[in-house]
Write a protein that holds these residues in place. Structure first.
Motif, mmCIF file in Angstrom:
data_model
loop_
_atom_site.group_PDB
_atom_site.id
_atom_site.type_symbol
_atom_site.label_atom_id
_atom_site.label_comp_id
_atom_site.label_asym_id
_atom_site.label_seq_id
_atom_site.Cartn_x
_atom_site.Cartn_y
_atom_site.Cartn_z
ATOM 1 N N TYR A 155 3.026 6.421 -4.931
ATOM 2 C CA TYR A 155 1.651 6.097 -4.413
ATOM 3 C C TYR A 155 1.253 4.782 -4.884
ATOM 4 C CZ TYR A 155 2.542 11.113 -3.333
ATOM 5 O OH TYR A 155 2.890 12.382 -3.119
ATOM 6 N N ALA A 156 1.393 4.449 -5.813
ATOM 7 C CA ALA A 156 0.997 2.996 -6.249
ATOM 8 C C ALA A 156 1.523 2.056 -5.267
ATOM 9 C CB ALA A 156 1.390 2.741 -7.763
ATOM 10 N N ASN A 157 2.678 1.965 -5.230
ATOM 11 C CA ASN A 157 3.138 0.947 -4.300
ATOM 12 C C ASN A 157 2.961 1.194 -2.820
ATOM 13 O OD1 ASN A 157 4.900 -1.205 -5.580
ATOM 14 N ND2 ASN A 157 6.398 0.363 -6.119
ATOM 15 N N ALA A 158 2.665 2.352 -2.562
ATOM 16 C CA ALA A 158 2.254 2.727 -1.180
ATOM 17 C C ALA A 158 0.759 2.112 -0.837
ATOM 18 C CB ALA A 158 2.298 4.301 -1.061
ATOM 19 N N ALA A 159 -0.252 2.364 -2.113
ATOM 20 C CA ALA A 159 -1.542 1.882 -1.944
ATOM 21 C C ALA A 159 -1.486 0.269 -1.732
ATOM 22 C CB ALA A 159 -2.171 2.339 -3.157
ATOM 23 N N THR A 160 -0.463 -0.354 -2.744
ATOM 24 C CA THR A 160 -0.492 -1.787 -2.530
ATOM 25 C C THR A 160 -0.225 -2.483 -0.912
ATOM 26 O OG1 THR A 160 0.148 -2.030 -4.745
ATOM 27 C CG2 THR A 160 0.734 -3.830 -3.394
ATOM 28 N N TYR A 161 0.577 -1.817 -0.358
ATOM 29 C CA TYR A 161 0.952 -2.228 0.772
ATOM 30 C C TYR A 161 0.070 -1.839 1.901
ATOM 31 C CZ TYR A 161 5.135 -4.633 -1.317
ATOM 32 O OH TYR A 161 5.973 -5.276 -1.834
ATOM 33 N N ASN A 218 -4.929 3.691 8.205
ATOM 34 C CA ASN A 218 -6.000 4.451 7.818
ATOM 35 C C ASN A 218 -5.789 5.829 7.009
ATOM 36 O OD1 ASN A 218 -7.743 2.104 8.700
ATOM 37 N ND2 ASN A 218 -9.268 3.580 9.272
ATOM 38 N N LEU A 219 -5.093 6.370 7.801
ATOM 39 C CA LEU A 219 -5.046 7.970 7.327
ATOM 40 C C LEU A 219 -4.173 7.779 5.891
ATOM 41 C CD1 LEU A 219 -4.489 10.093 10.572
ATOM 42 C CD2 LEU A 219 -6.406 9.630 9.203
ATOM 43 N N MET A 220 -3.149 7.041 5.991
ATOM 44 C CA MET A 220 -2.460 6.580 4.695
ATOM 45 C C MET A 220 -3.234 6.246 3.430
ATOM 46 S SD MET A 220 1.317 5.087 5.581
ATOM 47 C CE MET A 220 0.802 3.445 6.419
ATOM 48 N N LEU A 225 -3.860 8.361 0.044
ATOM 49 C CA LEU A 225 -3.877 7.528 -1.238
ATOM 50 C C LEU A 225 -5.183 7.595 -2.099
ATOM 51 C CD1 LEU A 225 -1.582 4.719 0.059
ATOM 52 C CD2 LEU A 225 -0.871 6.414 -1.757
ATOM 53 N N ILE A 226 -6.313 7.523 -1.534
ATOM 54 C CA ILE A 226 -7.662 7.663 -2.204
ATOM 55 C C ILE A 226 -7.604 9.039 -2.804
ATOM 56 C CG2 ILE A 226 -10.013 7.724 -1.837
ATOM 57 C CD1 ILE A 226 -9.698 5.469 0.204
ATOM 58 N N LEU A 227 -7.240 10.072 -1.889
ATOM 59 C CA LEU A 227 -7.439 11.383 -2.475
ATOM 60 C C LEU A 227 -6.444 11.735 -3.392
ATOM 61 C CD1 LEU A 227 -8.173 13.159 0.798
ATOM 62 C CD2 LEU A 227 -9.935 12.758 -0.887
ATOM 63 N N ARG A 228 -5.435 11.005 -3.478
ATOM 64 C CA ARG A 228 -4.459 11.206 -4.739
ATOM 65 C C ARG A 228 -4.679 10.297 -5.685
ATOM 66 N NH1 ARG A 228 0.113 14.102 -2.774
ATOM 67 N NH2 ARG A 228 0.492 14.130 -0.526
ATOM 68 N N GLY A 229 -5.629 9.598 -5.649
ATOM 69 C CA GLY A 229 -6.113 8.679 -6.812
ATOM 70 C C GLY A 229 -5.434 7.560 -7.102
ATOM 71 N N GLY A 232 -11.793 3.870 -2.748
ATOM 72 C CA GLY A 232 -12.406 3.773 -1.303
ATOM 73 C C GLY A 232 -12.937 4.915 -0.974
ATOM 74 N N ASP A 233 -13.151 4.886 0.374
ATOM 75 C CA ASP A 233 -14.052 6.113 1.088
ATOM 76 C C ASP A 233 -13.141 6.690 2.045
ATOM 77 O OD1 ASP A 233 -15.741 7.774 2.500
ATOM 78 O OD2 ASP A 233 -17.600 6.386 2.310
ATOM 79 N N ALA A 234 -12.598 7.869 1.545
ATOM 80 C CA ALA A 234 -11.553 8.252 2.471
ATOM 81 C C ALA A 234 -12.130 8.959 3.732
ATOM 82 C CB ALA A 234 -10.880 9.774 1.834
ATOM 83 N N VAL A 235 -13.535 9.683 3.677
ATOM 84 C CA VAL A 235 -14.037 9.964 4.907
ATOM 85 C C VAL A 235 -14.211 8.887 5.827
ATOM 86 C CG1 VAL A 235 -16.262 11.108 5.543
ATOM 87 C CG2 VAL A 235 -15.058 11.900 3.400
#
Length: 410
Positions: A218-224, A318-320, A324-328, A332-335
């Motif tokens: 998830y860390a790398n997923a968030a970066t990209y 956006n959904l990714m 990733l926000i919900l997974r910490g 950001g604002d997931a909603v």
């Protein structure tokens, strides 16, 4: 049939051009074949080679996504629907899949072809002395982009056993999904170095983010994902025509409904009528008197154009990010991210979102937004909600591949 006929012609034409003299036929003068190969390895032929890759990519994508959606709980097969007759689709629907299932061959074979064409193009480009450096860059970008997509497809959709995902390359050893995702990421990262513009850079970043997301990194997923597609960006699409039709339309849509959609989709619309904007459905009466629903996302429009299949969109990015926000993994604002997606279809907004428990959830949003885009199957595995315990959760590596590959059990 017309689509398959034209595809076969293109396949034989391109295959003849790509094969080396040693692999061709013994009674052909090697010099003739060598001349043909030299003709292909020219700057002027690069656009043709790219088109060949993109055509096989499209041929693989619709058959692959239909099979994946059929194995998931998004589509199902029933003989109660008129003209639903394929036993190969029935096998996929119930997860009891024979290795000689030709509906899976129809996805696996063009997938391996466009992977090979992409990989071969890299070797050809290395030999060409370019005058047009922009064309050179375009060639490398597409070769690495589609080579990465092919490896992503193998990692996500195919498996050696019911629960062991992964694939093979060039009759090599079995490569488990996580390692295959790494190979896809390597290709995508090289494609980044040749990306011709900001849009292409964002697109590839989204593709990399998805690979990391499916790996659970998830860390790398968030970066990209943070550097991925943004509102207004065009999607990456597999494109079709009346001569090379979208198989969703042909076998799971308006022409023939061998696969129909799960009944939860009309229920989504019953609960919120605005959902019809992103869940276009039509009905067919079954032989049992039941009204069944089929997807109308892919169709022939009034101008005669056949719908393309989105393979990566800014909405998915956006959904990714929301997930990733919900997974910490990022702030950001997931909603807000989810509502931006919903607003793009004029769907009513929400005030809260969960990861996978209560409605509305990311799982549910992905189910709706990525409808008939091959995403439900990997999501069911990721969120541990696969509906057929003990059955195939991947499409099996085909019998033909197992027979010819000494590294695989038959």
């Amino acid at each position: 049939m017309k689509r398959k006929y034209i595809s076969l012609l293109l396949f034989f034409a391109i295959t003849t051009l790509f094969i080396s003299c040693e692999d061709y036929v013994s009674n052909v003068d090697p010099l003739v074949d060598a001349v043909e190969d030299e003709v292909l390895t020219r700057e002027s032929e690069v656009p043709f080679l790219i088109i060949g890759i993109q055509d096989e990519f499209a041929l693989a994508t619709d058959d692959l996504f239909i099979a994946a959606d059929g194995l998931s709980d998004q589509l199902f097969f029933t003989r109660n629907v008129p003209n639903a007759t394929y036993p190969t689709y029935e096998q996929i629907d119930i997860g009891d899949i024979l290795l000689d299932n030709n509906s899976i061959d129809n996805a696996f074979n063009p997938l391996q072809r466009f992977r090979k064409y992409a990989d071969t193009l890299i070797a050809r480009l290395d030999k060409i002395s370019f005058e047009d450096t922009d064309l050179q860059k375009e060639g490398y970008y597409n070769a690495y982009l589609y080579g990465g997509i092919a490896r992503y497809y193998l990692a996500t959709y195919f498996g050696l056993t019911e629960t062991q995902g992964g694939g093979v390359i060039n009759v090599g050893p079995f490569i488990p999904s996580n390692q295959m995702y790494d190979l896809a990421v390597e290709r995508f990262k090289t494609a980044l170095t040749y990306a011709p513009g900001d849009y292409e850079t964002r697109l590839v970043n989204s593709l990399i983010a998805r690979c990391y997301l499916f790996k659970g990194d998830y860390a790398n997923a968030a970066t990209y994902a943070q550097q991925g597609l943004i509102n207004g960006d065009s999607p990456l699409e597999a494109k079709y025509s009346t001569l090379s039709d979208n198989n969703y339309r042909v076998q799971a849509g308006e022409l023939r409904s061998q696969f129909v959609v799960d009944f939860r989709f009309p229920e989504y619309i019953n609960q919120d009528p605005s959902e019809a904007n992103r869940l276009p459905l039509k009905t067919r009466k079954g032989g049992d008197g039941v009204t069944y629903y089929y997807q109308y996302k892919y169709k022939l429009d009034v101008t005669g154009l056949v719908s393309s299949i989105p393979v990566m969109t800014w909405q998915e990015n956006n959904l990714m990010k929301a997930e990733l926000i919900l997974r910490g993994a990022m702030a950001g604002d997931a909603v807000a991210l989810v509502n931006e997606v919903r607003e793009s279809h004029s769907v009513s907004t929400i005030t809260d979102i969960s990861l996978d428990s209560s409605s509305p959830s990311i799982v549910e949003e992905r189910d709706k937004e990525l409808f008939c885009q091959g995403m439900r199957l990997p999501d069911q595995r990721r969120f541990n909600i696969f509906h057929m315990p003990g059955k195939w959760q991947y499409l099996p590596i085909t019998e033909n591949e197992r027979v010819r590959n000494p590294n695989l059990p038959e």
